[in-house]
Scaffold this active site. Structure first.
Site, mmCIF file in Angstrom:
data_model
loop_
_atom_site.group_PDB
_atom_site.id
_atom_site.type_symbol
_atom_site.label_atom_id
_atom_site.label_comp_id
_atom_site.label_asym_id
_atom_site.label_seq_id
_atom_site.Cartn_x
_atom_site.Cartn_y
_atom_site.Cartn_z
ATOM 1 N N TYR A 224 0.269 105.001 -39.099
ATOM 2 C CA TYR A 224 -0.445 104.946 -37.816
ATOM 3 C C TYR A 224 -1.886 104.471 -38.074
ATOM 4 C CZ TYR A 224 3.462 107.855 -36.097
ATOM 5 O OH TYR A 224 4.708 108.358 -35.782
ATOM 6 N N SER B 276 8.927 110.746 -29.082
ATOM 7 C CA SER B 276 9.045 110.056 -27.780
ATOM 8 C C SER B 276 9.743 110.941 -26.747
ATOM 9 C CB SER B 276 9.781 108.723 -27.923
ATOM 10 O OG SER B 276 9.156 107.898 -28.883
ATOM 11 N N PRO B 277 9.328 112.214 -26.614
ATOM 12 C CA PRO B 277 10.035 113.114 -25.698
ATOM 13 C C PRO B 277 9.892 112.687 -24.239
ATOM 14 C CG PRO B 277 8.011 114.128 -26.485
ATOM 15 C CD PRO B 277 8.199 112.888 -27.296
ATOM 16 N N LEU B 278 8.877 111.859 -23.960
ATOM 17 C CA LEU B 278 8.708 111.358 -22.589
ATOM 18 C C LEU B 278 9.149 109.893 -22.498
ATOM 19 C CD1 LEU B 278 5.265 113.029 -21.778
ATOM 20 C CD2 LEU B 278 7.542 113.731 -20.996
ATOM 21 N N LEU C 165 9.317 108.945 -18.729
ATOM 22 C CA LEU C 165 9.701 110.211 -18.094
ATOM 23 C C LEU C 165 8.515 110.937 -17.436
ATOM 24 C CD1 LEU C 165 12.395 111.349 -20.680
ATOM 25 C CD2 LEU C 165 12.783 110.852 -18.249
ATOM 26 N N LYS D 161 5.511 107.475 -13.936
ATOM 27 C CA LYS D 161 4.419 106.578 -13.494
ATOM 28 C C LYS D 161 4.799 105.098 -13.504
ATOM 29 C CE LYS D 161 1.788 106.676 -17.862
ATOM 30 N NZ LYS D 161 0.564 107.157 -18.481
#
Ligand SMILES: NC(=O)c1ccc[n+]([C@@H]2O[C@H](COP(=O)([O-])OP(=O)(O)OC[C@H]3O[C@@H](n4cnc5c(N)ncnc54)[C@H](OP(=O)(O)O)[C@@H]3O)[C@@H](O)[C@H]2O)c1
Length: 330
Positions: free
Chosen positions: A70, A216-218, A223, A226
């Protein structure tokens, strides 16, 4: 600083005595806005990162997931700098980072470890993970190097990421021969990607006492709902995400019915779509799956941590489960 922590029921990381909040903070967003991994997200500067980490700590989040790749240490450096700034005592929070295996053999695990400790300053590496199975070396060779670090007390636990069920078992078996064990497998898991329920990863993890860390839970923001709101996917700074399949208009349309259901449930509970999506993950296999949503704003981190306050009944969990199964992209 501990007095600032809200009480959050902690869970054990694998079979260790390391206690973590069911929601941690994903720190890929601190990659610095440059290079392939950096340009995935809009740039988060140090001040914003400090606000994100501060609000996370205040809400009871006690662990942070970062990686060498990262921003090649940038995320680790930002994280440790803001923890320092916030006067968090080293050892009071749990740090998970990852070794980048591509074009490298297992010897690099030892060789590059010093760079990790430099980037993280005095914050120790609690969980050290193999980022994905791409090394020139075999899984046993990689695990034996990890075991050396653990035996020298340079790390507290060994994890993997993106390993399939067979690779995870192999990693675990190698460690068992050294009297150790594999603690976690970090994989993609969310209401739009439930592969691990079918490909043996979840079942093997439960059998071996390995924690699943859901990344990446959203679904990288989908999720939250938006991007379903008109025009938002055009105006939002999508970065490299716009090239991924799940951000295409067709995929967004497919997930719209689920988003609508999550919105309805959220309204009933006084929460948000993303909070319901996160609550579902950590309650679907209580204590066995934890989630590390990323945040590019303090408000995201605040809202995500607050997901723990949303209580879903077994019927509601099952309803979401069924509705998601119908629209999951994979
Ligand atoms: N091991 C691996 O291979 C791997 C792969 C991917 C991720 N990860 C780890 O998992 C973490 C999380 O995954 P991820 O970052 O891919 O995806 P994610 O957590 O599903 O989505 C993060 C993005 O969603 C949006 N978001 C989050 N909370 C929000 C909220 N409450 N309201 C509105 N928008 C919100 C933000 O998008 P905007 O920035 O557009 O606002 C944020 O950058 C990463 O930080 C990283 O630590 C690991």
């Amino acid at each position: 600083l501990l007095h600032l922590f809200n009480t959050m029921k902690l869970v054990k990381l694998g079979k260790t005595d390391i206690s973590i909040s069911p929601i941690g903070l994903g720190c890929w967003q601190f990659a610095g806005g440059e290079g392939i991994t950096g340009s995935f997200w809009s740039k988060v500067d140090k001040k914003q990162a400090e606000e994100i980490v501060n609000i996370s700590l205040k809400e009871g989040i006690n662990w942070f997931d970062t990686a060498e790749v990262y921003g090649w240490g940038h995320s680790e450096r930002i994280l440790s700098s803001v923890l320092k700034e916030l006067k968090v005592i080293p050892g009071k929070v749990v740090i998970a980072t990852k070794w980048f295996p591509l074009f490298r053999n297992a010897r690099s695990i030892i060789r590059t470890f010093q760079n990790r400790t430099q980037a993280l300053q005095e914050y120790p590496v609690d969980l050290y993970q193999i980022h994905f199975p791409g090394s020139f070396s075999s899984i046993p060779e990689q695990m034996n190097k990890m075991a050396d670090l653990l035996e020298e007390q340079k790390i507290r636990a060994i994890g993997v990421s993106n390993f399939n069920a067979r690779q995870m078992r192999k990693a675990h078996e190698t460690l068992v021969k050294r009297g150790l064990f594999l603690v976690s497998n970090q994989v993609c898991y969310n209401l739009l990607n439930r592969d691990i329920e079918r490909n043996g990863i979840l079942q093997t993890a439960i059998e071996l006492g390995i924690t699943i860390i859901a990344y990446s839970p959203l679904a990288q923001g989908i999720l939250t709902g938006k991007f379903h709101e008109s025009g938002d996917n055009k105006t939002a700074r999508l970065g490299l995400r716009k090239f991924t399949r799940q951000f295409k208009a067709k995929s967004l349309e497919k997930s719209r019915p689920l988003i609508n259901i999550l919105r309805e449930i959220a309204a009933k509970k006084g929460g948000t779509i993303s909070q319901v999506a996160l609550t579902w993950i950590i309650n679907s296999h209580k204590g066995k799956i934890v989630a590390i949503p990323g945040a590019s704003k303090a408000a995201h981190a605040h809202s995500n941590a607050q997901a723990l306050k949303i209580k879903l009944s077994p019927e509601e969990l099952m309803y979401i489960d069924e509705m998601s199964a119908g629209v999951a992209l994979s």
